[in-house]
Enzyme design. Structure first.
Site, PDB file in Angstrom:
ATOM      1  N   GLY A   1       0.844  -1.145  -0.070  1.00 27.80           N
ATOM      2  CA  GLY A   1       0.012   0.078  -0.034  1.00 27.80           C
ATOM      3  C   GLY A   1       0.997   1.152   0.144  1.00 27.80           C
ATOM      4  O   GLY A   1       2.039   1.055   0.415  1.00 27.80           O
ATOM      5  N   THR A   2       0.257   2.419  -0.402  1.00 26.47           N
ATOM      6  CA  THR A   2       1.177   3.588  -0.695  1.00 26.47           C
ATOM      7  C   THR A   2       0.745   4.805  -0.040  1.00 26.47           C
ATOM      8  O   THR A   2       0.939   4.503   1.269  1.00 26.47           O
ATOM      9  CB  THR A   2       1.346   3.711  -2.050  1.00 26.47           C
ATOM     10  OG1 THR A   2       0.062   4.003  -2.744  1.00 26.47           O
ATOM     11  CG2 THR A   2       2.136   2.966  -2.740  1.00 26.47           C
ATOM     12  N   THR A   3      -0.015   5.642  -0.395  1.00 28.53           N
ATOM     13  CA  THR A   3       0.013   7.025   0.402  1.00 28.53           C
ATOM     14  C   THR A   3      -1.289   7.217   1.064  1.00 28.53           C
ATOM     15  O   THR A   3      -2.445   6.941   0.607  1.00 28.53           O
ATOM     16  CB  THR A   3       0.170   8.025  -0.648  1.00 28.53           C
ATOM     17  OG1 THR A   3       1.318   7.737  -1.661  1.00 28.53           O
ATOM     18  CG2 THR A   3       0.297   9.262  -0.097  1.00 28.53           C
TER      19      THR A   3
ATOM     20  N   LYS B   1      -7.593   1.025   1.913  1.00 29.66           N
ATOM     21  CA  LYS B   1      -6.168   1.298   2.901  1.00 29.66           C
ATOM     22  C   LYS B   1      -6.655   2.176   4.115  1.00 29.66           C
ATOM     23  O   LYS B   1      -5.890   2.330   4.990  1.00 29.66           O
ATOM     24  CB  LYS B   1      -5.128   2.204   2.208  1.00 29.66           C
ATOM     25  CG  LYS B   1      -4.844   1.467   0.899  1.00 29.66           C
ATOM     26  CD  LYS B   1      -3.686   2.418   0.104  1.00 29.66           C
ATOM     27  CE  LYS B   1      -3.221   2.002  -1.239  1.00 29.66           C
ATOM     28  NZ  LYS B   1      -2.620   2.624  -2.093  1.00 29.66           N
TER      29      LYS B   1
ATOM     30  N   ALA C   1       3.727   5.042  -7.618  1.00 29.96           N
ATOM     31  CA  ALA C   1       3.131   3.891  -6.805  1.00 29.96           C
ATOM     32  C   ALA C   1       1.934   4.163  -6.414  1.00 29.96           C
ATOM     33  O   ALA C   1       1.124   3.561  -5.514  1.00 29.96           O
ATOM     34  CB  ALA C   1       4.010   3.580  -5.493  1.00 29.96           C
TER      35      ALA C   1
END
EC number: 3.4.25.1
Length: 278
Positions: A54-56, A87, A229
């Site tokens: 997972g990113t931001t 997320k 990403a």
């Protein structure tokens, strides 16, 4: 023949379930079924594993509380592993947690954290303080240090409405479980550098909830603009960021119809000015 849940043929729960203990469910799980604790998983020495990441995640306070938002993309190396990943999760009635890092382990930690808070409330008959919740999450992250050293880290962002202080608060973590309270806004994940820069320009103490929603969406837009990403607005598939609001009434997630209007307005305003506000 013994029963499947570990009890005897009478159907009674094992004694461990009825014995007085601490209010921590994760401590109970570690002592009764340690193989189910997320930190029990280990990789053989020298082995690496490609797993979705997972990113931001971004969070920002406003006059009535705090917002948390996350993009929807998960990546695995240079590949997009998932385009509509969730997320940001409600931890309990007044707090939320967003995940960055190894997705599978992070989601497992979040689920255990949700049970941890619910278990505490049932045993103690009261909500854990917001700082107490932040510290419980820090303990779980610290337990995952072995996996983090093998490249499978969990780096969440935690936010909640503090009923005692009457304000929203934000807590960040490092992979060793260090817990830090952030002022006004923060971001974690691969696009966090760009999201933080955007929030520095856009955040003000007197922001309304609607203005804060726009600010965090612009921060994710800027992160996606420079970090491959981080997923940007997907108008074709109608995939919007996940945003939850935490105020004195508790936690609520914004619906797709509401998010669509804000996202389309941000994209329209950036069409001839991709750099955004100057």
């Amino acid at each position: 023949m013994s029963a499947g849940h570990g009890g005897d043929d009478s159907g009674r729960l094992p004694s461990a379930f009825t014995r007085p203990g601490s209010s921590s469910f994760s401590e109970f799980l570690a002592s009764h079924a340690p193989h189910l604790v997320p930190s029990a998983h280990t990789l053989p020495a020298g082995m690496t594993l490609d797993a979705p990441h997972g990113t931001t995640i971004v969070a920002a306070t406003y006059a009535g509380g705090v917002l948390m938002a996350g993009d929807r993309r998960a990546t695995m190396g240079s590949l997009i592993a998932n385009r509509d990943m969730q997320k940001v999760f409600a931890a309990d009635e007044y707090s939320a947690v967003g995940i960055a890092g190894t997705a599978g382990i992070a989601i497992e930690v979040v689920k255990l954290f949700q049970v941890e808070l619910e278990h505490y409330e049932k045993i103690e008959g009261a909500l854990l303080s917001l700082e107490g919740k932040a510290n419980r999450l820090a303990t779980m992250i610290r337990g995952n240090l072995g996996m983090a050293m093998q490249g499978l880290s969990v780096v969440p962002l935690f936010a909640g409405y503090d009923l005692a202080a009457g304000a929203g608060r934000i807590f960040s973590y490092d992979v060793t479980g260090g817990c830090y309270e952030e002022q006004h806004h923060h971001s974690v994940g691969s696009g966090s550098l760009f999201a933080r820069g955007a929030l520095k320009k856009l955040w003000r103490p007197d922001l309304s909830e609607a203005d804060s929603v726009r600010a965090v969406i612009e921060a994710l837009y800027d992160a996606a603009d420079d970090d491959s990403a981080t997923g940007g607005p997907d108008l074709g598939r109608r995939i919007w960021p996940t945003i939850c609001v935490l105020d004195e009434d508790g936690v609520r997630f914004l619906g797709d119809d509401e998010l669509e209007q804000v996202v389309e307005q941000v994209v329209a305003d950036r069409r001839d000015n991709p750099g955004g506000a100057r």
